[in-house]
Design an enzyme around this catalytic site. Structure first.
Site, short mmCIF file in Angstrom:
data_model
loop_
_atom_site.label_atom_id
_atom_site.label_comp_id
_atom_site.label_asym_id
_atom_site.label_seq_id
_atom_site.Cartn_x
_atom_site.Cartn_y
_atom_site.Cartn_z
N ASN A 92 0.80 -1.24 0.00
CA ASN A 92 0.00 0.00 0.00
C ASN A 92 0.83 1.27 0.00
O ASN A 92 0.40 2.30 -0.53
CB ASN A 92 -0.93 -0.03 1.23
CG ASN A 92 -1.60 1.29 1.49
OD1 ASN A 92 -2.55 1.67 0.81
ND2 ASN A 92 -1.07 2.03 2.46
N TYR A 158 3.55 10.73 -10.83
CA TYR A 158 2.76 9.79 -10.02
C TYR A 158 2.02 8.82 -10.91
O TYR A 158 2.02 7.61 -10.67
CB TYR A 158 1.77 10.60 -9.18
CG TYR A 158 0.85 9.81 -8.32
CD1 TYR A 158 -0.44 9.48 -8.75
CD2 TYR A 158 1.25 9.38 -7.06
CE1 TYR A 158 -1.30 8.76 -7.96
CE2 TYR A 158 0.38 8.65 -6.26
CZ TYR A 158 -0.89 8.35 -6.72
OH TYR A 158 -1.74 7.62 -5.92
N PRO A 188 -8.13 3.31 -6.22
CA PRO A 188 -9.05 4.28 -5.63
C PRO A 188 -9.11 5.56 -6.45
O PRO A 188 -8.26 5.79 -7.34
CB PRO A 188 -8.45 4.54 -4.24
CG PRO A 188 -7.46 3.44 -4.02
CD PRO A 188 -6.98 3.06 -5.38
N1 LIG Z 1 -5.39 9.28 -1.27
C1 LIG Z 1 -5.85 9.02 -2.48
O1 LIG Z 1 -6.70 9.75 -3.02
C2 LIG Z 1 -5.35 7.85 -3.27
C3 LIG Z 1 -4.28 7.06 -2.80
N2 LIG Z 1 -3.86 6.01 -3.58
C4 LIG Z 1 -2.73 5.17 -3.14
O2 LIG Z 1 -3.07 4.52 -1.90
C5 LIG Z 1 -1.88 4.36 -1.11
C6 LIG Z 1 -2.10 4.98 0.26
O3 LIG Z 1 -2.39 6.34 0.07
P1 LIG Z 1 -2.84 7.29 1.28
O4 LIG Z 1 -3.26 6.48 2.46
O5 LIG Z 1 -3.79 8.28 0.72
O6 LIG Z 1 -1.45 8.03 1.61
P2 LIG Z 1 -0.88 8.65 2.97
O7 LIG Z 1 0.17 9.61 2.54
O8 LIG Z 1 -1.98 9.10 3.84
O9 LIG Z 1 -0.19 7.37 3.64
C7 LIG Z 1 0.87 6.74 2.99
C8 LIG Z 1 1.66 5.95 4.01
O10 LIG Z 1 2.77 5.34 3.34
C9 LIG Z 1 3.95 5.55 4.12
N3 LIG Z 1 5.15 5.55 3.26
C10 LIG Z 1 5.55 6.51 2.39
N4 LIG Z 1 6.72 6.18 1.83
C11 LIG Z 1 7.08 4.98 2.35
C12 LIG Z 1 8.19 4.11 2.17
N5 LIG Z 1 9.19 4.44 1.34
N6 LIG Z 1 8.21 2.96 2.86
C13 LIG Z 1 7.21 2.63 3.72
N7 LIG Z 1 6.12 3.41 3.95
C14 LIG Z 1 6.07 4.56 3.26
C15 LIG Z 1 3.74 6.90 4.78
O11 LIG Z 1 4.56 7.03 5.92
C16 LIG Z 1 2.26 6.86 5.11
O12 LIG Z 1 2.01 6.32 6.38
C17 LIG Z 1 -0.75 5.01 -1.92
O13 LIG Z 1 -0.06 4.02 -2.67
C18 LIG Z 1 -1.48 5.95 -2.87
O14 LIG Z 1 -0.74 6.19 -4.05
C19 LIG Z 1 -4.45 5.69 -4.79
C20 LIG Z 1 -5.49 6.44 -5.26
C21 LIG Z 1 -6.01 7.56 -4.52
C1 LIG Z 2 -3.72 10.34 -5.21
C2 LIG Z 2 -4.36 9.71 -6.36
O1 LIG Z 2 -4.10 8.60 -6.77
C3 LIG Z 2 -5.38 10.44 -7.01
C4 LIG Z 2 -5.71 10.09 -8.36
O2 LIG Z 2 -5.94 11.29 -6.42
#
Ligand SMILES: NC(=O)C1=CN([C@@H]2O[C@H](COP(=O)(O)OP(=O)(O)OC[C@H]3O[C@@H](n4cnc5c(N)ncnc54)[C@H](O)[C@@H]3O)[C@@H](O)[C@H]2O)C=CC1
Ligand SMILES: CC(=O)C(C)=O
Length: 262
Positions: A92, A158, A188
């Site tokens: 994730n 990204y 998502p």
């Molecule tokens: N928030 C959104 O709208 C969307 C998020 N995603 C994906 O879902 C996943 C989670 O996103 P969120 O929870 O929104 O992000 P967030 O920024 O709230 O949490 C991400 C977590 O990953 C950890 N992290 C970052 N770099 C790291 C590394 N090198 N090694 C280990 N942990 C690391 C951070 O410390 C943080 O706890 C990501 O892969 C993101 O690309 C996909 C689509 C939409």
């Molecule tokens: C952070 C991410 O994946 C978008 C499309 O919002």
């Protein structure tokens, strides 16, 4: 320790946001969960694990930078030592950056690729090696995005990483199916987490709009009329982690409230 037949999972990026929601859901589903994140997030990570334990679940905390294959290998080894086996790996962890392509540097692109693509690759590879050694199959699940189906303006670097996760997921599924391992990704849309706080901050800085304007603008395209929550993503990942998804593999599935229609 887990009970003899209790399934186990690793969730990376589990200290907050979507990863936290996934870890909490898998624990409610009865899995023993190793919650993992960067060492700098240890306090938040401990809070997630304590919350799972207070709710009657089983959790253990581990730290690993997913961009470092040795740390990911240690994460899997330590999880197996503590929980006895590995059944589910949710890759994730991810980061975002907001820049038009003309302002995107190779250093910035490298930083994104190292975490979002190489990080997922490291997790997939380490999980598959452990599951193949165990000989009882498994579930490997990666974080993609709607940006893996349609490139997102101002999120070019990204989007590159997420398209890579989608292709990696397709190849891993084909190569590891013979071992009873399914490999799928979740896509998502716009989820109200710290990542979107950052995206909104950077986008409104560039446009001079007030904070929240970018999130509002992008959210207006959501057919179901609300911003996604981590629980919405976790509900789908719960399916991918369960035996119910045994006949699904190689898919990067949109769960975005109705933004992209494939
Ligand atoms: N928030 C959104 O709208 C969307 C998020 N995603 C994906 O879902 C996943 C989670 O996103 P969120 O929870 O929104 O992000 P967030 O920024 O709230 O949490 C991400 C977590 O990953 C950890 N992290 C970052 N770099 C790291 C590394 N090198 N090694 C280990 N942990 C690391 C951070 O410390 C943080 O706890 C990501 O892969 C993101 O690309 C996909 C689509 C939409
Ligand atoms: C952070 C991410 O994946 C978008 C499309 O919002």
């Amino acid at each position: 320790m887990t009970s003899t037949d209790q399934r186990t999972a690793i969730v990376t990026g589990a200290a907050r946001g979507i990863g936290k929601g996934i870890a909490e859901r898998l624990a409610r589903d009865g899995l023993a969960v190793a919650v993992a994140d960067l060492d700098s997030m240890r306090e938040e990570l401990n809070g997630v694990a304590q919350g799972i334990e207070r709710s009657g679940g089983l959790a253990t905390t581990l730290t690993a930078d997913v961009s470092d294959p040795e740390q990911v290998n240690t994460l899997v080894r330590d999880t197996v030592q503590r929980l006895g086996r590995l059944d589910v790996f949710v890759a994730n962890a991810g980061i975002a950056a907001v820049d038009p392509l003309l302002d995107t540097t190779l250093d910035e692109l490298d930083r994104l690729v190292r975490v979002n693509l190489y990080g997922v690759f490291n997790c997939y590879q380490a999980a598959a090696r452990q599951m193949i050694e165990q000989g009882t199959g498994g579930k490997i699940i990666g974080a993609a995005s709607i940006a893996a189906h349609k490139g997102f303006e101002m999120l070019g670097g990204y989007s590159v990483t997420k398209w890579g996760v989608r292709g990696l997921t397709q190849v891993a599924a084909q190569e590891w199916a013979r071992h009873g391992i399914t490999v799928n990704a979740y896509c998502p849309g716009i989820v109200g987490t710290a990542m979107w706080d950052l995206i909104d901050e950077k986008m409104t800085q560039r446009t001079g709009e007030e904070r929240g304007a970018a999130m509002k603008r992008f959210s207006e395209s959501i057919a179901l009329g609300r911003v996604e929550r981590p629980e919405d993503v976790a509900a789908f990942v719960s399916y991918l982690a369960s035996r119910d998804s045994d006949y699904m593999t190689g898919q990067s599935v949109l769960i975005d409230g109705g933004i992209i229609y494939s």
